[in-house]
Design a protein around this motif. Structure first.
Motif, PDB file in Angstrom:
ATOM      1  N   GLU A 208       0.835  -1.203   0.000  1.00  0.00           N
ATOM      2  CA  GLU A 208       0.000   0.000   0.000  1.00  0.00           C
ATOM      3  C   GLU A 208       0.869   1.252   0.000  1.00  0.00           C
ATOM      4  N   LEU A 211       2.089   1.730  -3.575  1.00  0.00           N
ATOM      5  CA  LEU A 211       1.054   2.259  -4.472  1.00  0.00           C
ATOM      6  C   LEU A 211       0.801   3.746  -4.229  1.00  0.00           C
ATOM      7  N   TYR A 357      -4.292   2.408  -8.694  1.00  0.00           N
ATOM      8  CA  TYR A 357      -4.289   0.937  -8.618  1.00  0.00           C
ATOM      9  C   TYR A 357      -5.447   0.399  -9.435  1.00  0.00           C
ATOM     10  N   SER A 359      -7.625  -2.490 -10.099  1.00  0.00           N
ATOM     11  CA  SER A 359      -8.012  -3.762  -9.482  1.00  0.00           C
ATOM     12  C   SER A 359      -8.565  -4.763 -10.495  1.00  0.00           C
ATOM     13  N   LEU A 376      -5.570  -7.731  -3.329  1.00  0.00           N
ATOM     14  CA  LEU A 376      -5.147  -6.724  -2.356  1.00  0.00           C
ATOM     15  C   LEU A 376      -6.329  -5.953  -1.763  1.00  0.00           C
ATOM     16  N   GLU A 377      -7.227  -5.477  -2.633  1.00  0.00           N
ATOM     17  CA  GLU A 377      -8.326  -4.615  -2.164  1.00  0.00           C
ATOM     18  C   GLU A 377      -9.377  -5.382  -1.364  1.00  0.00           C
ATOM     19  N   GLN A 382      -6.539  -4.319   4.551  1.00  0.00           N
ATOM     20  CA  GLN A 382      -6.200  -3.178   3.696  1.00  0.00           C
ATOM     21  C   GLN A 382      -6.735  -1.876   4.290  1.00  0.00           C
ATOM     22  N   SER A 385      -6.089   0.466  -0.264  1.00  0.00           N
ATOM     23  CA  SER A 385      -6.194  -0.147  -1.601  1.00  0.00           C
ATOM     24  C   SER A 385      -7.544   0.036  -2.269  1.00  0.00           C
ATOM     25  N   THR A 389      -8.697   3.249  -6.370  1.00  0.00           N
ATOM     26  CA  THR A 389      -9.030   2.576  -7.628  1.00  0.00           C
ATOM     27  C   THR A 389      -9.829   3.476  -8.568  1.00  0.00           C
TER      28      THR A 389
END
Length: 403
Positions: A208, A211, A357, A359, A376-377, A382, A385, A389
């Motif tokens: 994270e 990102l 990011y 997804s 990840l999300e 998290q 994440s 998006t």
């Protein structure tokens, strides 16, 4: 006999070793040495004075991180042969070999829509012939055709060694600390499941952080309003030069740059195209812009002076597109100020978009202790994440300072 197992001192990663002789031979090749004369970040040094590093630096750094990543995976029980290790290192070493002058800025200007990855593959093919087919497996990995998917993911994905190096390196040279990610921690969390690259679940916060660091680097550095403008000016300069040449004007430039100014058909790259391209670098474009500051064409000379004298147009930034009437007002004032009729060529609205990011496309997977994978999300741990998006767009309006 030349000792090909050299050690290179890199300011970002420390000592970088060359564990395979073919890597040394590729680094010595003229195509690769050209990367010393290709800026890693275009004209970014006009905004962040320290950002003078090159594609050569970056390629060596990415190769080093690839070696580190493969060593980590081997320690975790992933079977990787010497041939695979060598090929993956070759693939990442050559991933930017097709970059033209000022990296991304002029990518589509010199050879139409020949993306640098297409040119990289073309040059790899030629080098593969010279090295007796030793690059074949590396080329398969580069193209995503190799049967073990994680090799391509290490080269090109949302979490690859390319990004790990350029973020840390660009942060170091620009002096913008927000991009200073912990590459060693991230690499130590890498793993493989069903031949796909995954991250051990306990490494979620490092990912994270990576990102968000990339997101901040884009908005603060790469998409900085003056940086975006400088890149845009380069494209406009080459576009204007090509237009004048097509009208029969003779512009002073190096032989190789002139070749690309005059030629328009690049449906299939010829031997001559490739030879000329691999002799072209940032110096050709800088030299030409210096000549063109004195050109009789007002638009061309004005744009070149903006870059060479670092006298950039005024910029305004907004989260929404600028009003057409407001833009037209700037055009009319420009025409009046300079006594021209094409002031619209000096007034521009530029946009920059970033999806921090994605997804949907190549999501990052976490490997849980029980061996299952989750995106990840979707992890209950998290924090950021799922909220990074969304596509974000900024609009930049540029116009002459004189108005």
């Amino acid at each position: 006999m030349t000792n090909k197992f050299k050690i290179i001192n890199d300011p970002v990663h420390g000592f970088i070793s060359i564990p395979h002789e073919i890597l040394f031979d590729v680094i010595e090749h003229a195509y690769f040495q050209r990367l010393r004369r290709i800026s890693q970040t275009g004209l970014l040094n006009l905004i962040f004075p320290g950002a003078t590093h090159t594609r050569f630096h970056h390629a060596l750094g990415a190769m080093h991180l690839m070696f580190t990543a493969l060593e980590t995976l081997k320690m975790k029980g992933v079977a990787i042969s010497k041939e695979e290790e060598k090929s993956a290192m070759l693939a990442i070493l050559l991933h930017d070999i097709g970059h033209g002058p000022f990296s991304h800025a002029l990518e589509n200007m010199l050879m139409d829509d020949w993306h640098h990855e297409k040119l990289s593959l073309l040059l790899m093919n030629k080098m593969n012939g010279e090295f007796g087919g030793e690059l074949s497996m590396g080329m398969e990995m580069f193209q995503g055709k190799y049967h073990r998917k994680f090799f391509n993911q290490l080269i090109s994905s949302q979490l690859d060694v390319d990004r790990l190096d350029y973020l840390k390196r660009d942060s170091f040279y620009s002096g913008v600390s927000e991009g200073n990610i912990n590459t060693q921690r991230i690499i130590s969390m890498m793993n493989v499941s069903n031949d796909e690259l995954v991250i051990d679940a306990k490494g979620i916060y490092s990912i994270e952080n990576f990102l968000t660091a990339r997101m901040f680097m884009y908005w603060q550095v790469y998409y900085h309003k003056t940086s975006a403008l400088a890149e845009h000016l380069l494209v406009k300069i080459l576009d204007r030069a090509k237009k004048l040449v097509s009208l029969g004007k003779d512009l002073p430039a190096s032989e190789n740059l002139k070749y690309f100014l005059y030629k328009n058909d690049f449906e299939r790259a010829t031997e001559e195209d490739i030879r000329r391209f691999t002799e072209l670098d940032d110096n050709d474009v800088i030299q030409a812009m210096k000549f063109w500051t004195k050109n009789e064409d007002f638009i061309l000379s004005y744009l070149c002076k903006c870059v060479i004298q670092r006298n950039f147009p005024k910029t305004m930034i907004s989260s929404k597109s600028f009003d057409e009437a407001f833009i037209q007002e700037k055009v009319e004032k420009t025409n009046e100020k300079f006594g021209i009729e094409n002031g619209n060529k000096l007034v521009d609205e530029i946009s920059r978009s970033l999806l921090p990011y994605n997804s949907e496309k190549q999501p990052i997977y976490l490997l849980l202790k029980n061996g299952t994978k989750i995106t990840l999300e979707n992890s209950e741990n998290q924090i950021l994440s799922s909220s990074i998006t969304q596509l974000n767009t900024k609009y930049i309006l540029s116009f002459p300072r004189e108005i």
